[in-house]
Design a protein around this motif. Sequence first.
Motif, short mmCIF file in Angstrom:
data_model
loop_
_atom_site.label_atom_id
_atom_site.label_comp_id
_atom_site.label_asym_id
_atom_site.label_seq_id
_atom_site.Cartn_x
_atom_site.Cartn_y
_atom_site.Cartn_z
N VAL A 33 19.48 34.11 35.06
CA VAL A 33 18.88 34.45 36.35
C VAL A 33 18.26 35.84 36.26
O VAL A 33 18.86 36.76 35.70
CB VAL A 33 19.96 34.43 37.46
CG1 VAL A 33 19.35 34.78 38.81
CG2 VAL A 33 20.66 33.08 37.50
N SER A 89 18.00 38.71 38.05
CA SER A 89 18.57 39.41 39.21
C SER A 89 19.29 40.67 38.71
O SER A 89 19.64 40.76 37.53
CB SER A 89 19.52 38.50 39.99
OG SER A 89 20.67 38.18 39.24
N SER A 113 22.98 37.70 42.13
CA SER A 113 23.92 38.27 41.15
C SER A 113 25.36 37.89 41.47
O SER A 113 26.17 37.68 40.56
CB SER A 113 23.75 39.79 41.10
OG SER A 113 22.44 40.14 40.69
N VAL A 172 25.93 34.58 40.02
CA VAL A 172 26.17 34.68 38.57
C VAL A 172 27.63 35.05 38.29
O VAL A 172 28.28 34.43 37.45
CB VAL A 172 25.21 35.70 37.94
CG1 VAL A 172 25.60 35.98 36.48
CG2 VAL A 172 23.77 35.19 38.00
N ALA A 194 22.77 37.14 34.06
CA ALA A 194 21.60 37.70 34.74
C ALA A 194 20.98 38.78 33.86
O ALA A 194 21.68 39.43 33.09
CB ALA A 194 22.00 38.29 36.10
N TRP A 196 17.81 41.97 34.03
CA TRP A 196 16.95 42.76 34.92
C TRP A 196 16.31 43.86 34.09
O TRP A 196 16.93 44.37 33.14
CB TRP A 196 17.80 43.34 36.05
CG TRP A 196 17.05 43.92 37.21
CD1 TRP A 196 16.91 45.24 37.51
CD2 TRP A 196 16.35 43.20 38.22
NE1 TRP A 196 16.18 45.38 38.67
CE2 TRP A 196 15.81 44.14 39.13
CE3 TRP A 196 16.12 41.83 38.46
CZ2 TRP A 196 15.05 43.77 40.24
CZ3 TRP A 196 15.37 41.47 39.56
CH2 TRP A 196 14.86 42.43 40.44
N LEU A 203 25.88 40.82 34.19
CA LEU A 203 24.63 41.27 34.79
C LEU A 203 24.04 42.32 33.86
O LEU A 203 24.50 43.46 33.84
CB LEU A 203 24.89 41.86 36.19
CG LEU A 203 25.73 41.00 37.14
CD1 LEU A 203 25.99 41.76 38.45
CD2 LEU A 203 25.05 39.67 37.42
#
Length: 318
Positions: free
Chosen positions: A164, A166, A188, A191, A212, A214, A263
């Motif tokens: 993802v 995010s 997030s 996730v 995730a 970013w 993340l």
Amino acid sequence: MPSTTAGPVALVVGASRGIGRQIAIDLAKNGYAVVVAAKSTTPQAELDKLSPFPPDPNSSQSTITTVTREITLAGGEATAIPVDTTNYESIQRLIAKTIETYARLDVLVYNAGAIYWAPVARTPMKRFQLMQRVNVEGLYGAVQEALSHLKKREGKKEGGRIIVVSPPIYSRFFRGKTAYAIGKVGMSVLVKGLGMDFEREGLVADGMAVSAVWPAVAIESAATEQFTRKDPSYASDLRKPSILSDAVLAMLRAPPSVVNGQLELDEDFLRKHAGVTDFSKYSVVPGASPRRIMPAELPDLTVKEQDDEGMMADSSKL
């Protein structure tokens, strides 16, 4: 009839231009059959007249149709399937068509996103609703429909992956763009929570993971183009979308236990897990040193009582 492709299949939602386009192209270069999904398409009559081709990847001329042609002209395998991520039935049709076409799904990348940065008082309700529907609700619907196909089953060596686009969760992200942050942070949270589900259900051992990613530095895209139009020097603070695409590929190659529920920032993940030390090739302006927009250190979201589940309940079983 389903395609006879023997390789893995990746579905990229939000792949008409910018970051999503780059991810789709690079997945195809690395042996994936790619379903290129987004809302915009190009009629065949217009497609044949496009000049130059491919079109500017950040312009409205770049659609799932043009991206699919880019991939196939380069020798890759791709199928364009339109989707409206604000409509759950459209998402259901997307997943069904993907399985009808390739008979399998190994990777789901969710890059679709709606953006509107303004304080709460200046963010209209319609803008707020659109961001939640495209960002967090669209993701949730795509995950719901894809999960059963991503799980390990007969004929699949391991479970599939979800990535993802995010952000990490930290307080500064909310400032000046709260309505946008609600949706992106919600993605997030999905996730993190889905990663815990995977661990609890033993799916990580089967090869499944959700992660995730970013950008640590602003990426050249339709969103940042508004700033370079006002001030061309802003381009020196931008990186090419290939850095985020390379991070996605590196995450797919990493063991599920390393990435599940994480993340990540593109630069940091590539440095730590792919051995990248020189990021100069990603600069839009050669020789520039783009400014990092993300914190160097991010908060740990766990608590000392992390393992205390209390009175856990599963409403689906009540």
